[in-house]
Design a protein around this motif. Sequence first.
Motif, PDB file in Angstrom:
ATOM      1  N   THR A 132      35.320   2.832  17.747  1.00 35.30           N
ATOM      2  CA  THR A 132      34.661   1.539  17.532  1.00 35.30           C
ATOM      3  C   THR A 132      35.304   0.458  18.397  1.00 35.30           C
ATOM      4  O   THR A 132      34.609  -0.375  18.985  1.00 35.30           O
ATOM      5  N   ARG A 135      34.117   0.996  21.954  1.00 38.93           N
ATOM      6  CA  ARG A 135      32.717   0.580  22.087  1.00 38.93           C
ATOM      7  C   ARG A 135      32.614  -0.938  22.161  1.00 38.93           C
ATOM      8  O   ARG A 135      31.866  -1.487  22.977  1.00 38.93           O
ATOM      9  N   ARG A 136      33.360  -1.630  21.307  1.00 43.90           N
ATOM     10  CA  ARG A 136      33.323  -3.094  21.315  1.00 43.90           C
ATOM     11  C   ARG A 136      33.827  -3.656  22.645  1.00 43.90           C
ATOM     12  O   ARG A 136      33.276  -4.611  23.177  1.00 43.90           O
ATOM     13  N   LEU A 138      33.766  -2.122  25.605  1.00 42.56           N
ATOM     14  CA  LEU A 138      32.754  -1.845  26.627  1.00 42.56           C
ATOM     15  C   LEU A 138      31.554  -2.769  26.496  1.00 42.56           C
ATOM     16  O   LEU A 138      31.052  -3.290  27.497  1.00 42.56           O
ATOM     17  N   ASP A 139      31.090  -2.978  25.269  1.00 42.41           N
ATOM     18  CA  ASP A 139      29.954  -3.875  25.048  1.00 42.41           C
ATOM     19  C   ASP A 139      30.284  -5.299  25.491  1.00 42.41           C
ATOM     20  O   ASP A 139      29.483  -5.961  26.149  1.00 42.41           O
ATOM     21  N   ALA A 140      31.473  -5.768  25.138  1.00 45.70           N
ATOM     22  CA  ALA A 140      31.872  -7.133  25.504  1.00 45.70           C
ATOM     23  C   ALA A 140      31.988  -7.276  27.018  1.00 45.70           C
ATOM     24  O   ALA A 140      31.552  -8.286  27.589  1.00 45.70           O
ATOM     25  N   GLN A 142      30.490  -5.428  29.302  1.00 44.37           N
ATOM     26  CA  GLN A 142      29.157  -5.295  29.875  1.00 44.37           C
ATOM     27  C   GLN A 142      28.387  -6.610  29.718  1.00 44.37           C
ATOM     28  O   GLN A 142      27.729  -7.064  30.643  1.00 44.37           O
ATOM     29  N   HIS A 143      28.496  -7.228  28.551  1.00 43.98           N
ATOM     30  CA  HIS A 143      27.813  -8.500  28.296  1.00 43.98           C
ATOM     31  C   HIS A 143      28.361  -9.584  29.213  1.00 43.98           C
ATOM     32  O   HIS A 143      27.601 -10.351  29.797  1.00 43.98           O
TER      33      HIS A 143
END
Length: 159
Positions: A132, A135-136, A138-140, A142-143
């Motif tokens: 988790t 993932r957070r 990578l998401d941050a 990417q955003h």
Amino acid sequence: MTTVLAQGTFDVLHPGHVDYLEQAAARGDELHVIVARSENVTHKPSPVLGDEQRRRMVAALDPVDEAHVGHPSDIFVPLEEIDPDVVVLGHDQHHDEADLAAALDAHGLDCTVERADPADVDFEGAVLSTSTILRRILDARQHASAARMRPPTLRQRPL
């Protein structure tokens, strides 16, 4: 003296790891931790961090008396060297207690196998999963990357 053994991957330390090691340490006088070698992690994605880096991070934690990197091919080599009285598994580790107890007995290791309880952290928002956390991140990233690539006219302007 009661020697306790805990083991795991410990990739990207989080409060769940600390809670597990605190529970393990509370079951004896001395806590040894075996950090799995990257090449031996087959039940989930390979660790992001290297073996020695993960071992050093675990060794720095207060409940831990000694941290070891696992053996390249035989998980019982460090167990035989440490000769624990108690092996404590994490609450969600994939090992079966009865199977592990039988394997330890077959290797001449007289110890009990116990399982830690799920983490009981006392602060809101604690993330207790390495996957988790990754993932957070990578998401941050990417955003943030997508926001930097937008033309200036599409970026939010301060009010």
